[in-house]
Design a protein around this motif. Structure first.
Motif, mmCIF file in Angstrom:
data_model
loop_
_atom_site.group_PDB
_atom_site.id
_atom_site.type_symbol
_atom_site.label_atom_id
_atom_site.label_comp_id
_atom_site.label_asym_id
_atom_site.label_seq_id
_atom_site.Cartn_x
_atom_site.Cartn_y
_atom_site.Cartn_z
ATOM 1 N N LEU A 1 0.873 -1.179 0.000
ATOM 2 C CA LEU A 1 0.000 0.000 0.000
ATOM 3 C C LEU A 1 0.905 1.222 0.000
ATOM 4 O O LEU A 1 1.755 1.372 0.882
ATOM 5 N N VAL A 2 0.730 2.097 -0.994
ATOM 6 C CA VAL A 2 1.503 3.329 -1.075
ATOM 7 C C VAL A 2 0.546 4.500 -0.849
ATOM 8 O O VAL A 2 -0.428 4.662 -1.599
ATOM 9 N N LEU A 3 0.829 5.305 0.179
ATOM 10 C CA LEU A 3 -0.042 6.430 0.532
ATOM 11 C C LEU A 3 0.571 7.739 0.045
ATOM 12 O O LEU A 3 1.731 8.055 0.344
ATOM 13 N N PHE A 4 -0.221 8.509 -0.699
ATOM 14 C CA PHE A 4 0.222 9.791 -1.257
ATOM 15 C C PHE A 4 -0.501 10.951 -0.571
ATOM 16 O O PHE A 4 -1.569 10.771 0.031
ATOM 17 N N SER A 5 0.068 12.138 -0.738
ATOM 18 C CA SER A 5 -0.536 13.327 -0.127
ATOM 19 C C SER A 5 -1.532 14.007 -1.059
ATOM 20 O O SER A 5 -2.294 14.864 -0.623
ATOM 21 N N MET B 1 -0.209 11.111 -6.923
ATOM 22 C CA MET B 1 -0.481 9.680 -7.031
ATOM 23 C C MET B 1 -0.683 9.268 -8.488
ATOM 24 O O MET B 1 -0.093 8.278 -8.954
ATOM 25 N N ASN B 2 -1.495 10.020 -9.219
ATOM 26 C CA ASN B 2 -1.789 9.660 -10.606
ATOM 27 C C ASN B 2 -0.572 9.809 -11.515
ATOM 28 O O ASN B 2 -0.354 9.006 -12.434
ATOM 29 N N LYS B 3 0.250 10.836 -11.246
ATOM 30 C CA LYS B 3 1.454 11.033 -12.060
ATOM 31 C C LYS B 3 2.432 9.875 -11.854
ATOM 32 O O LYS B 3 3.000 9.339 -12.819
ATOM 33 N N LEU C 1 -1.512 -7.164 3.503
ATOM 34 C CA LEU C 1 -0.635 -5.997 3.532
ATOM 35 C C LEU C 1 0.611 -6.315 4.353
ATOM 36 O O LEU C 1 0.527 -6.547 5.556
ATOM 37 N N THR C 2 1.742 -6.299 3.683
ATOM 38 C CA THR C 2 3.015 -6.552 4.371
ATOM 39 C C THR C 2 4.028 -5.446 4.089
ATOM 40 O O THR C 2 5.106 -5.425 4.678
ATOM 41 N N ASN C 3 3.676 -4.515 3.189
ATOM 42 C CA ASN C 3 4.612 -3.462 2.786
ATOM 43 C C ASN C 3 3.849 -2.143 2.659
ATOM 44 O O ASN C 3 3.068 -1.951 1.731
ATOM 45 N N LEU C 4 4.047 -1.250 3.626
ATOM 46 C CA LEU C 4 3.348 0.032 3.651
ATOM 47 C C LEU C 4 4.351 1.150 3.384
ATOM 48 O O LEU C 4 5.349 1.281 4.100
ATOM 49 N N ILE C 5 4.080 1.953 2.365
ATOM 50 C CA ILE C 5 4.984 3.052 2.003
ATOM 51 C C ILE C 5 4.238 4.375 2.140
ATOM 52 O O ILE C 5 3.176 4.563 1.535
ATOM 53 N N ILE C 6 4.780 5.285 2.939
ATOM 54 C CA ILE C 6 4.195 6.613 3.139
ATOM 55 C C ILE C 6 5.111 7.611 2.440
ATOM 56 O O ILE C 6 6.281 7.760 2.814
#
Length: 694
Positions: free
Chosen positions: A531-535, A540-542, A602-607
């Motif tokens: 899961l990659v979380l964007f601001s 995110m779309n780019k 979910l085993t890999n969370l990227i902020i």
């Protein structure tokens, strides 16, 4: 002191729970929370102020804790227990899982129910009126001529109601009902008269009967605030007879602020006021013209003041004052002198019209009950009057708040004008309080028989101060409020790592998005569930567009928020994980809370960035302006504490069950490079930390 019967019931619950659940292991933190809830409600810490604020980490089992600690006390003391949540998901969990389980382990009988506000129910009489072929009636019911598809839907709903195939609950209709259509037929306090024969059996009245008999009520924060704004005890039980459990309590201040806000159009309001002016004579005639004549005159006088004034205000607004978002905010909540005077006049005129139309409604209701008026005509008129009362009530609230002088003590109101998205050359007048804590204290905390506030994230920067200020709860020990911070039972040190890579840029750099495109593949390679979380959606779309060719090459399934419904996106992710296909979710802030992906989901969370909120809304801008005017620092007083809460919520997506494991990667070096970063880092769970340096 806690009565022995209550103690016995709580002990019996735990004994039965062990028998009911396979492999049940008692949790110390849960046991402690149960005990503290019971002791707080019994007044052992403070005789009058029976409030507990508890941050309970994931895995403690807080919902079962407040049921075990709260229901035995409430039943023994003949009180209602009201559980208020922020999300539908938690309501469903309580109604379908937690409360049925508690019913099996509790040694006494009790009943529970899900409560919904009036606005979730259809008003049968409004439904009939909306389907009417009477063009004059429809003129009053609809602001614009309804579409054929809308009328067809209403006719199907009316038929289903008459055949007892629909109970009037919006949520039980098989298809989505457009908001514009629902607003025409939803129940409201002005149109619903319990004394009228047709309304005694209306959907909301039936639901209210069941509500009165239930021991435990599950509601949401919006319904709770709606009831409190009406004085309490109107829809839900009276506060003095109720023990409140506020779950997901960190959402309550924002919901309270929304309920204390108001908005109304200028030219749009003038249009329906003109319709009222044309039709009020009909209402006065039904009400008995001799008695209603003065009320009719008062309404028409008010309308004759309001219509030209609202149109004139719209014409006088300086278009150069609007920002690129179409917003004109009044600094420090101070209106220009000309608008201040107009606001006072609009306040008085709308108040007079509201009161006078209310009197006419009372007269029509009285004559209908006494059969002086044919019931069908009387009830039809009451429904129509109800529409205008609802609009006048909102109009009066807007202008009363606009005309309200700023107090020397406390924050001013935020006041602004927006360009209408629906009507050309029309504007929306909007008003909102900046701080609502005093209101929550006045309406809720000072009246409640007891209150338990729980959430996985109540503290900001390891302190309750920020939440207490928002929610109107004193954090002074002398006031007697009990505070608990219970850590999750998860083994963060051995089951999860927190990695902060050695990146050369921070998020405010122009090239940061390009940097994300370069470095993200390194942290996605070899992972099965990410899961990659964007601001922002833009970023995110780019990034998603840039990484699609690589994802296709590596046979990664890239699922981007917004491309499909949330449910469909998560369904595909779960199917990918089940079938061993590397799955990557891209999401924004709404994916950082309430997302439950346990185990191998979910085993890999990227902020990608610390979730600082940019004060872009008029209310946020006004709040920052107020803090600055008091010599404060909005960034340190609002932005950093809010970011702390959101960051805790974000990392909380990784470990959902005790045996879960994985990695959190934060791609924002400010968390170690800036002075505030240490406080943010220290407020996170005790992951094993891996901080990389060049």
């Amino acid at each position: 002191m806690l009565h022995n019967t209550i103690k016995s019931d709580i002990k019996q619950c735990y004994t039965n729970l062990g028998h009911q659940l396979d492999n049940f292991i008692p949790r110390r933190a849960q046991n402690y929370l149960v005990a503290e809830i019971a002791k707080t409600l019994a007044g052992e810490y403070h005789k009058k102020n029976r409030i507990l604020v508890a941050e309970a980490g994931t895995g403690i089992g807080k919902s079962l804790a407040y049921l075990i600690g709260g229901i035995p006390f409430a039943l023994f003391n003949n009180k209602k227990l009201l559980i208020s949540t922020a999300t539908v998901a938690l309501q469903e969990q309580l109604i379908t899982k937690d409360l049925p389980l508690f019913n099996q382990i509790f040694p006494r009988e009790f009943s529970f129910i899900l409560a919904k506000g009036r606005q979730r129910y259809c008003c049968n009489h409004k439904l009939e009126a909306s389907c009417s072929t009477d063009s004059e009636l429809q003129l009053g019911m609809w602001e614009e001529k309804p579409k054929k598809s809308d009328l067809d839907l209403l006719k199907r709903m009316l038929k289903a109601t008459e055949q007892n195939k629909w109970d009037g609950d919006r949520d039980s209709w098989p298809t989505t009902i457009p908001d514009k259509v629902w607003q025409q037929i939803m129940a409201d306090k002005h149109s619903c008269h319990a004394g009228m024969p047709k309304h005694r059996s209306c959907p909301f009245a039936k639901a209210r009967e069941h509500l009165d008999k239930a021991d435990v009520i599950v509601a949401n924060h919006a319904l709770l605030m709606a009831d409190l704004e009406l004085g309490g005890g109107v829809i839900l039980p009276e506060p003095e007879q109720t023990i409140y459990v506020i779950d997901e309590a960190h959402h309550l201040p924002q919901v309270a602020r929304n309920f204390s806000s108001a908005a109304s159009s200028l030219k749009g309001a003038a249009t329906w006021l003109e319709k009222l002016n044309q039709i009020v004579a009909k209402f006065a005639e039904l009400a008995d013209y001799q008695k209603a004549n003065r009320f009719q005159n008062a309404i028409q006088d008010s309308v004759q003041h309001l219509v030209p004034t609202l149109n004139q205000i719209a014409n006088n607004i300086d278009s150069s004052k609007f920002n690129k978002d179409g917003v004109y905010r009044f600094e420090h909540g101070e209106l220009p002198s000309w608008l201040e005077e107009e606001a006072k006049g609009c306040k008085e005129a709308s108040k007079k019209a509201l009161q006078s139309l209310g009197k006419i409604q009372d007269l029509i209701a009285e004559r209908t009950k006494e059969n002086i008026i044919i019931p069908r005509l009387g009830e039809q008129a009451l429904t129509e009057v109800g529409f205008y009362l609802q609009r006048l009530e909102n109009l009066e609230k807007v202008w009363a708040l606009m005309a309200q002088p700023n107090h020397k003590k406390g924050a001013p109101l935020a006041r602004w004008i927006e360009k209408s998205p629906e009507r050309e050359n029309d504007y929306i007048i909007e008003v909102s309080p900046l701080e609502v804590g005093y209101r929550l204290d006045q309406l809720l905390w000072s009246k409640a028989a007891g209150a338990i506030l729980v959430s996985a994230t109540l503290r900001a920067l390891n302190q309750f101060t920020f939440f207490c200020r928002q929610a109107g709860i004193s954090d002074a020990e002398a006031e007697g409020t009990r505070f608990l911070a219970l850590a999750s039972p998860f083994d963060y040190q051995n089951n999860a790592r927190l990695v902060i890579p050695a990146l050369k840029l921070e998020p405010q750099a122009e090239q940061f998005t390009d940097l994300l495109i370069d470095v993200l593949p390194e942290y996605l390679e070899g992972e099965t569930a990410s899961l990659v979380l964007f601001s922002s959606y833009w970023q995110m779309n780019k990034v998603a567009d840039a990484l699609r060719p690589l994802a296709k090459k590596n046979k990664w399934q890239l699922l981007v928020q917004g491309e499909e419904s949330r449910n469909e996106t998560l369904k595909k992710h779960k199917e990918n994980c089940k079938n061993g296909i590397p799955s990557i979710l891209f999401g924004t802030g709404s994916f950082s809370e309430g997302l439950d992906l346990p185990g191998n989901l979910l085993t890999n969370l990227i902020i990608t960035k610390i979730p600082f909120a940019v004060p872009t809304s008029p209310v946020e801008e006004a709040h920052a302006e107020y803090i600055e005017s008091k010599g404060g620092n909005p960034f340190l007083q609002i932005s950093v504490p809010e970011a702390s809460k959101k960051l805790i919520q974000s990392v909380g997506r990784l470990l959902r069950k005790e045996l879960d494991s994985g990695r959190v990667v934060i791609l924002d070096r400010r968390i170690i490079n800036r002075r505030y970063g240490k406080a943010l880092l220290d407020s996170l769970p005790p992951f094993k930390r891996v901080i990389e340096y060049n």
